[in-house]
Enzyme design. Structure first.
Site, PDB file in Angstrom:
ATOM      1  CB  SER A 135      -1.552  18.422 -66.126  1.00  0.00           C
ATOM      2  OG  SER A 135      -2.817  18.565 -67.002  1.00  0.00           O
ATOM      3  CE1 TYR A 147       1.459  16.982 -70.888  1.00  0.00           C
ATOM      4  CE2 TYR A 147      -1.155  16.919 -70.709  1.00  0.00           C
ATOM      5  CZ  TYR A 147       0.173  17.398 -70.587  1.00  0.00           C
ATOM      6  OH  TYR A 147       0.679  18.520 -69.583  1.00  0.00           O
TER       7      TYR A 147
END
Length: 223
Positions: A135, A147
């Protein structure tokens, strides 16, 4: 002879789009996810090139069993895409939910490791390719983001894995999207990337000349 790709998180979003893109390029695919209905519908759409494999990515044994079925069906494994992942509803550390953190680590970290561990014997045999969903959040600091930290792991481990796989002719790629309009988010993101954009990046890495290892691809929305 077609090549075979195993995809986790294949029932929707990036995983499903990647399955469609790979089949369009002549690959056969193993579709691994928990949602039997969605997997069956996607397999019906893709036809004989797809094998639905219902299972939980947080289980090493279920991933091993699924890859075994896939190899039995198509004769080998050329690539695996550790794509399954989850986010958090409570952001930050102080307000974060420890139960959510545990679920996230089980899938985003251990589930990814289980995919690599389960696929490695077959990939070593084929001098194959491992792909990991990272990501943009895994390369920048976001206030208190657990996250994001899980995706930092993916990028760090992906580089380490590329060095390990290089010893026997294998390749490893981290696919790093910015914001993508997928069911990952509760609200639609129509001005952001589409799953098909990320699928195109996966296919690009897979189809690079065998002499070239595309180690990281960042795909960011222009808007």
């Amino acid at each position: 002879m077609s090549k075979t790709l195993f995809i986790t998180g294949a029932s929707s979003g990036i995983g499903a789009a990647t399955a469609r893109a790979a089949v369009a390029r002549g690959w056969t695919v193993g579709l691994f996810a928990r949602s039997e209905d969605k997997l069956s519908a996607l397999a019906d759409e893709l036809g004989d090139a797809a094998l639905p494999l219902v299972g939980d990515a947080t289980s090493l044994e279920e991933q091993r069993a699924a890859i075994g079925k896939l190899v039995d069906r198509f004769g080998g494994l050329n690539a695996a895409f550790a794509n399954a992942g989850t986010g958090l509803s409570a952001a930050g550390t102080e307000k974060g939910d420890p139960d959510e953190w545990e679920t996230l680590v089980q899938l985003n970290v251990l589930g990814l490791l289980w995919t690599v561990k389960a696929a490695m014997p077959a990939l070593k045999s084929s001098k194959g390719h491992m792909l990991l969903t990272g990501s943009a959040a895994g390369r920048t600091h976001i206030k208190g983001s657990v996250y994001g930290a899980s995706k930092w792991f993916v990028h760090g481990y992906g580089g380490n894995l590329a060095e390990e796989m290089r010893e026997w002719g294998g390749r490893c790629t981290v696919i790093a999207p910015g914001m993508v309009d997928t069911p990952f988010f509760d609200e639609a993101k129509p001005d952001k990337l589409k799953p098909e954009d990320i699928a195109d990046a996966v296919v690009f890495a897979l189809e690079a000349d065998p002499r070239a290892c595309v180690q990281e691809i960042f795909v960011m929305p222009t808007g």
